[in-house]
Scaffold this active site. Structure first.
Site, mmCIF file in Angstrom:
data_model
loop_
_atom_site.group_PDB
_atom_site.id
_atom_site.type_symbol
_atom_site.label_atom_id
_atom_site.label_comp_id
_atom_site.label_asym_id
_atom_site.label_seq_id
_atom_site.Cartn_x
_atom_site.Cartn_y
_atom_site.Cartn_z
ATOM 1 N N ARG A 82 0.858 -1.230 -0.091
ATOM 2 C CA ARG A 82 -0.039 -0.060 0.167
ATOM 3 C C ARG A 82 0.738 1.311 0.010
ATOM 4 O O ARG A 82 0.288 2.534 -0.464
ATOM 5 C CB ARG A 82 -0.868 0.029 1.211
ATOM 6 C CG ARG A 82 -1.874 1.243 1.047
ATOM 7 C CD ARG A 82 -2.851 1.310 2.338
ATOM 8 N NE ARG A 82 -2.398 0.848 3.426
ATOM 9 C CZ ARG A 82 -1.728 1.468 4.514
ATOM 10 N NH1 ARG A 82 -1.806 2.910 4.034
ATOM 11 N NH2 ARG A 82 -1.513 1.049 5.767
ATOM 12 N N LYS A 104 -6.779 4.348 -20.102
ATOM 13 C CA LYS A 104 -6.999 4.537 -21.571
ATOM 14 C C LYS A 104 -5.805 3.929 -22.323
ATOM 15 O O LYS A 104 -5.419 2.845 -22.332
ATOM 16 C CB LYS A 104 -7.111 6.141 -21.665
ATOM 17 C CG LYS A 104 -8.424 6.660 -20.535
ATOM 18 C CD LYS A 104 -9.661 5.906 -20.764
ATOM 19 C CE LYS A 104 -10.649 6.085 -19.955
ATOM 20 N NZ LYS A 104 -10.533 6.873 -18.739
ATOM 21 N N TYR A 117 -13.060 15.946 -18.247
ATOM 22 C CA TYR A 117 -13.801 14.661 -18.111
ATOM 23 C C TYR A 117 -14.803 14.954 -16.937
ATOM 24 O O TYR A 117 -14.596 15.527 -16.123
ATOM 25 C CB TYR A 117 -12.756 13.457 -17.773
ATOM 26 C CG TYR A 117 -13.392 12.435 -17.007
ATOM 27 C CD1 TYR A 117 -14.358 11.759 -17.780
ATOM 28 C CD2 TYR A 117 -13.344 11.967 -15.642
ATOM 29 C CE1 TYR A 117 -15.068 10.611 -17.236
ATOM 30 C CE2 TYR A 117 -13.653 10.989 -15.219
ATOM 31 C CZ TYR A 117 -14.782 10.253 -15.902
ATOM 32 O OH TYR A 117 -15.318 9.028 -15.564
ATOM 33 N N ASP A 127 -3.822 16.959 -17.517
ATOM 34 C CA ASP A 127 -4.124 15.839 -17.706
ATOM 35 C C ASP A 127 -3.669 15.539 -19.020
ATOM 36 O O ASP A 127 -4.569 15.771 -20.314
ATOM 37 C CB ASP A 127 -5.762 15.738 -17.467
ATOM 38 C CG ASP A 127 -6.016 14.274 -17.709
ATOM 39 O OD1 ASP A 127 -5.701 13.405 -18.382
ATOM 40 O OD2 ASP A 127 -7.254 14.015 -17.332
#
Ligand code: PLP
Length: 391
Positions: free
Chosen positions: A58, A209, A112, A184
């Site tokens: 983690r 993506k 987005y 982005d």
């Protein structure tokens, strides 16, 4: 194997990779949640940061995750990177780590839908507010910067209008006011542009993506200087947003072919855009590679190819457009992008479904708008498919 002089394709294949202990030719999948030590001193050396080592997944201290972070940092020309469970996880960590209660963000252009929702609906409850500027209002940027503005955030090309924002122009204004610029780079991918080379401070990706490229994983990245990455790391750790080792392993495999996948997808997009431009039932084509497209000159300046995303306005109502989309046989109706399969969507039904109709109208997101993500099928087959659906 790390070499700053290597060209992009060589970095795709080799950056972040090492022979493993058994001689395997790249970093294997370490699916472990924790790592063991021979002595307490050895463990403390890692905990105290005196030695690099693996500790707990983690925390990101896992060899498979570290390897993919090194690879994407090399591809984006950054000093360091952090891998996240999704693109939205990366964005949330970015904003929460760089802004505190009372701070302000500026978001330019279409983004987005999830990003818009995070900035507009979620972050205000943490006392962080956002001003939204349309892409064609950049001349107004200096006027809306406030003393508490911490980040200027944008995508380019944008979703779904494919507007091209001038990265250098925006970073110059931001730098003069000591504000961080975060780009982005999901739509373009590092094959097309490296915002850090155009003075941006931070790049974020939905790795779901192009980086993943096969519609079979969900992930995100932040790439930046070591100092910025160190300031985001505790947030990823304590919000528990780590990318899983399986995803990191799959992603490293995908990134080894990123350059050839995206180049071919961009070539197909240009052919489809040219076909659509000459179609009688198409009112407008949004694609940065078309000479007549508004953002073409800026795209030529900052992009290598012109991306594999395009959108167009079909001459019809939402229903007539949906009927046309339903007739497509090769394209799959789906919300995502960047995979080897060509995808199609009406933004009003997916990415911009939750945006108010007035806001959509203001942003030029019409009922007849169709967004295409070009895959790796033969371009002629895709064009034939569009032709039969639009008859
Ligand atoms: N940024 C862009 C441009 C996107 O298209 C998306 C998702 O579609 C995201 C960020 C969010 O990524 P994820 O779905 O991996 O959380």
């Amino acid at each position: 194997m790390e070499n700053k002089k290597h060209k992009f394709a060589t970095k795709c294949v080799h950056a972040g990779e090492e022979l493993d202990l058994q001689g395997g030719i790249h970093i294997p999948l370490y699916n472990h949640s924790t790592f063991g030590f021979k002595t307490t001193r050895d463990l403390l050396d890692v905990v105290e940061g005196k030695k690099e080592g693996n500790l707990y997944t983690r925390y990101g201290l896992n060899p498979t995750i570290k390897a993919v972070e090194k690879k994407i940092a090399a591809l984006e020309e950054g000093e360091a990177a952090l891998a996240f469970s999704s693109g939205m996880a990366a964005e949330a960590a970015l904003f929460l780590s760089q802004c505190k209660q009372g701070d302000h963000i500026i978001c330019i252009g279409d983004v987005y839908g999830g990003t818009y929702e995070l900035l507009e609906s979620n972050l205000p409850s943490a006392g962080i507010t956002t001003s939204f500027l349309l892409g064609n209002e950049i001349n107004n940027l200096s006027n809306i910067i406030k003393p508490n503005t911490k980040i200027i955030f944008f995508e380019t090309p944008t979703n779904p209008n494919l507007e091209v924002l001038d990265i250098q122009k925006i970073t110059t204004i931001a730098k003069s006011k000591n504000i961080l610029t975060a780009v982005d780079n999901t739509f373009a991918s590092p094959v097309n542009q490296n915002p850090l080379l155009l003075s941006a401070d931070i790049v974020i990706h939905s790795a779901t993506k192009y980086l993943g490229g096969h519609s079979d994983l969900t992930g995100g990245f932040i790439i930046a200087s070591k100092d910025i990455i160190e300031s985001i790391w505790p947030w990823r750790k304590n919000l528990g947003q780590i990318m899983s080792p399986e995803t990191a392993f799959l992603l490293a495999r995908s990134l080894r072919t990123l350059h050839i996948r995206v180049k071919t997808q961009c070539e197909t997009a240009l052919k489809i855009a040219e076909f659509l431009s000459s179609h009688e039932n198409v009112l407008k084509v949004n694609y940065p590679g078309l000479v007549e497209f508004e953002g073409h000159q800026t795209a030529k300046k900052q992009m290598k190819y012109f991306g594999a995303m395009l959108s167009f306005i079909y001459n019809g109502s939402a229903k007539k457009t949906a009927d046309m989309v339903d007739k497509l046989k090769i394209f799959t109706i789906a919300a995502s992008l960047g995979g080897v399969e060509s995808l199609v969507t009406q933004p009003i039904t997916t990415t911009h479904f939750s945006m108010l109709p007035e806001e959509r109208e203001r942003r030029g997101i019409k009922d007849g708008m169709v967004r295409i993500s070009c895959g790796l099928e033969d371009a002629d087959d895709l064009i034939e498919d569009l032709e039969q659906a639009m008859k």
